[in-house]
Design a protein around this motif. Structure first.
Motif, short mmCIF file in Angstrom:
data_model
loop_
_atom_site.label_atom_id
_atom_site.label_comp_id
_atom_site.label_asym_id
_atom_site.label_seq_id
_atom_site.Cartn_x
_atom_site.Cartn_y
_atom_site.Cartn_z
N ASP A 12 18.80 -14.21 -63.91
CA ASP A 12 17.26 -13.71 -62.96
C ASP A 12 18.03 -11.97 -62.52
N PRO A 13 18.19 -11.08 -62.96
CA PRO A 13 18.71 -9.74 -62.08
C PRO A 13 18.44 -8.78 -61.32
N SER A 14 17.06 -9.42 -61.45
CA SER A 14 16.03 -9.41 -60.55
C SER A 14 16.44 -7.75 -59.88
N TYR A 15 16.65 -7.86 -58.52
CA TYR A 15 16.66 -5.97 -57.95
C TYR A 15 18.28 -5.74 -58.46
N ILE A 16 18.77 -5.73 -59.23
CA ILE A 16 19.80 -5.17 -59.64
C ILE A 16 19.34 -4.21 -60.99
N ILE A 17 18.53 -3.99 -61.23
CA ILE A 17 17.98 -3.21 -62.08
C ILE A 17 16.96 -2.65 -61.83
N ARG A 18 16.21 -2.69 -61.14
CA ARG A 18 15.78 -1.77 -60.16
C ARG A 18 16.45 -0.78 -59.38
N SER A 19 16.87 -0.78 -58.25
CA SER A 19 17.66 -0.02 -57.55
C SER A 19 18.90 0.63 -58.31
N ALA A 20 19.26 0.92 -59.81
CA ALA A 20 20.21 1.62 -60.73
C ALA A 20 19.96 2.85 -60.19
N PRO A 21 20.63 3.84 -60.57
CA PRO A 21 20.91 5.42 -60.39
C PRO A 21 20.00 5.26 -61.66
N ALA A 22 19.62 6.27 -62.01
CA ALA A 22 18.84 6.88 -63.37
C ALA A 22 19.66 7.30 -64.85
N ASN A 23 18.78 6.84 -65.42
CA ASN A 23 19.89 7.42 -66.69
C ASN A 23 19.69 9.20 -66.97
N ALA A 24 20.17 9.74 -68.02
CA ALA A 24 20.26 11.02 -68.31
C ALA A 24 18.86 11.24 -68.35
#
Ligand code: ADP
Ligand code: FBP
Ligand code: MG
Length: 440
Positions: A360-372
């Motif tokens: 369950d990667p959960s919040y790891i995904i939405r707190s990442a910086p934006a890709n190019a």
């Protein structure tokens, strides 16, 4: 799409100030032209919709084209802008903040830009969150980071008090960065402003990794979400292949719409089963998921399952208690865990050995910086938001539709949540990619 011909944006009044941006009015001079007020983008470019218009002698639905106007409502030197971010985090919020500040400061010469802290909460003085002065130097590096430098929050606030605060702080433009909840809030603020006869423009920049904002092609940050999820799927596949009858279950965000799960599955075609909230599926029975999983294991000895958090809630039974967050959004029960237990029990009963890993990667995904690609998108959204705001447009969102930047009335995009069309080509691509049965 609605039968209404034009989705016109509310305007604060006549535009009298010349734009400080030196653009052109003629083509062929190699300088970008101001966008004319009558410029429109077709909402639906399908031949079917064109034919319907011909048959019914109607005009196709059109949207206002985003971009810089020659005449402005606001006198840039005497304008104050504020920026607020609300709801869950999403990759790209900082890029949008940076883009807004740079466009306001450098293109238009707006020098007083306030950052509202912790969402709408920050507009209520009793909460004690001070405004932050935003200048280019303060925001120049923030695109490197995930999250939001302003902070965010959920939960209802008094619309009247928020408008009092805008008035007290002489704010002319309020940029709201958020999802459907934030946009409904923005519209309510806009209505209150209208009621009081004030000249304050309210702008929405749609943010949600769930990609559930209606009408627009995509919301910013969504693409980064499945970019970040992809290596997790790769590793989940390694776990699954590393054991006899290995099963990896990965739960991804997606409260009411399964775009992240579905997109991740097509991007990483090692996924064998996807479950989304839009889907009605059964575990038991001849055509149920567990039978299909058994068949898959017997053929390949491993399986990767991706499940959106809002999927399969019907499996928890009618009387399971519903919890909501501070904004009233439903907090779903853990479908990943339920699948793990039910799969385990099923193969136990079948006397079939299997190894299940639940990730369950959960919040790891939405707190990442934006890709190019999202970074590029965020900046362009921000620039267009500023152009529309300076022209005195209000209660609008900036978005991309049919690959063109447009302004839409907020009310049009919050009518309903965008969901995957289970009879559409996108979902068919998911089925082609996973090879899962069309119905389970
Ligand atoms: N109908 C509404 N009117 C006024 N404010 C709202 C409304 N719906 C949501 N909000 C406010 O918008 C903010 C963000 O909403 P939320 O649903 O948490 O996130 P998101 O904007 O990402 O969907 C919260 O402070 C919430 O109270
Ligand atoms: O636990 P939190 O922070 O309230 O947020 C969880 C929710 O936020 C989301 O990531 C996005 O929701 P919003 O767009 O409403 O902010 C959902 O997928 C998820 O259910
Ligand atoms: Mg939402």
């Amino acid at each position: 799409m609605s039968s209404e011909t034009n989705f016109n944006i509310s305007s604060l009044g006549a535009n009298t100030f010349p734009s400080p941006i030196n653009l052109s009015k003629t083509t062929g001079d190699k300088i970008f032209n101001f966008v004319e007020e009558h410029d429109r983008i077709l909402a639906d470019v399908s031949v079917e919709s064109f034919n319907t218009c011909i048959d019914n002698k109607t005009r196709p639905a059109c949207l206002e084209k985003a971009g810089p106007r020659e005449k402005l409502f606001f006198d840039s030197k005497n304008t104050t802008a504020a920026i607020v971010s609300c709801g869950g985090l999403c990759p790209g919020i900082n890029n949008v903040i940076r883009g807004l500040v740079m466009a306001l400061h450098y293109f238009y010469g707006v020098k007083r830009i306030l950052g509202v802290q912790y969402g709408y909460e920050g507009l209520i003085p009793e909460n004690g969150h001070e405004f932050i002065e935003l200048v280019p130097d303060k925001v120049k590096d923030i695109h490197e980071f995930g999250g939001t430098i302003l902070g965010s929050s959920r939960g209802a606030q008094s619309v009247e008090k928020m408008v009092d605060s805008l008035v007290k702080n002489k704010i002319d433009l309020l940029f709201t960065i958020g999802g459907d909840g934030t946009l409904k809030g923005a519209n309510a603020i806009g209505d209150e402003i209208e009621k009081r006869g004030l000249n304050i423009s309210i702008i929405g920049i749609p943010k949600t990794i769930d990609n559930d904002i209606d009408l627009i092609d995509k919301s910013f940050g969504f693409e980064t979400s499945f970019d970040v999820a992809s290596p997790i799927i790769r590793d989940a596949h390694n776990e699954a292949t590393g054991a006899f009858n290995g099963i990896s279950i990965v739960k991804l965000m997606g409260r009411d719409s399964g775009f992240i799960a579905a997109s991740t599955a097509i991007a990483m075609p090692v996924v064998n089963f996807v479950f989304v909230p839009e889907m009605d599926f059964q575990l038991e029975g001849e055509n149920g998921f567990l039978e299909a999983l058994k068949e898959r294991l017997n053929q390949k000895r491993h399986a990767v399952i991706v499940v959106a958090e809002g999927a399969g809630q019907h499996l928890f039974g009618e009387d399971s208690k519903t919890y909501t967050d501070a904004s009233g959004n439903i907090i779903h029960q853990d479908i990943g865990l339920l699948l793990k237990h039910r799969i385990n029990a099923y193969f136990d009963a079948e006397n079939m050995k299997c190894t299940i890993k639940y990730i369950d990667p959960s919040y790891i995904i939405r707190s990442a910086p934006a890709n190019a690609n999202d970074s590029l998108f965020c900046n362009r959204l921000a620039y267009h938001a500023v152009h529309g705001a300076m022209a005195g447009k209000t209660k609008f969102v900036v978005g991309r539709l049919n690959n063109k930047f447009v302004y839409l009335p907020i009310l049009k995009v919050v009518n309903k949540r965008k969901k995957i069309n289970m009879e559409g080509e996108f979902w068919f691509s998911v089925l082609q990619s996973t090879g899962q049965p069309f119905t389970m």
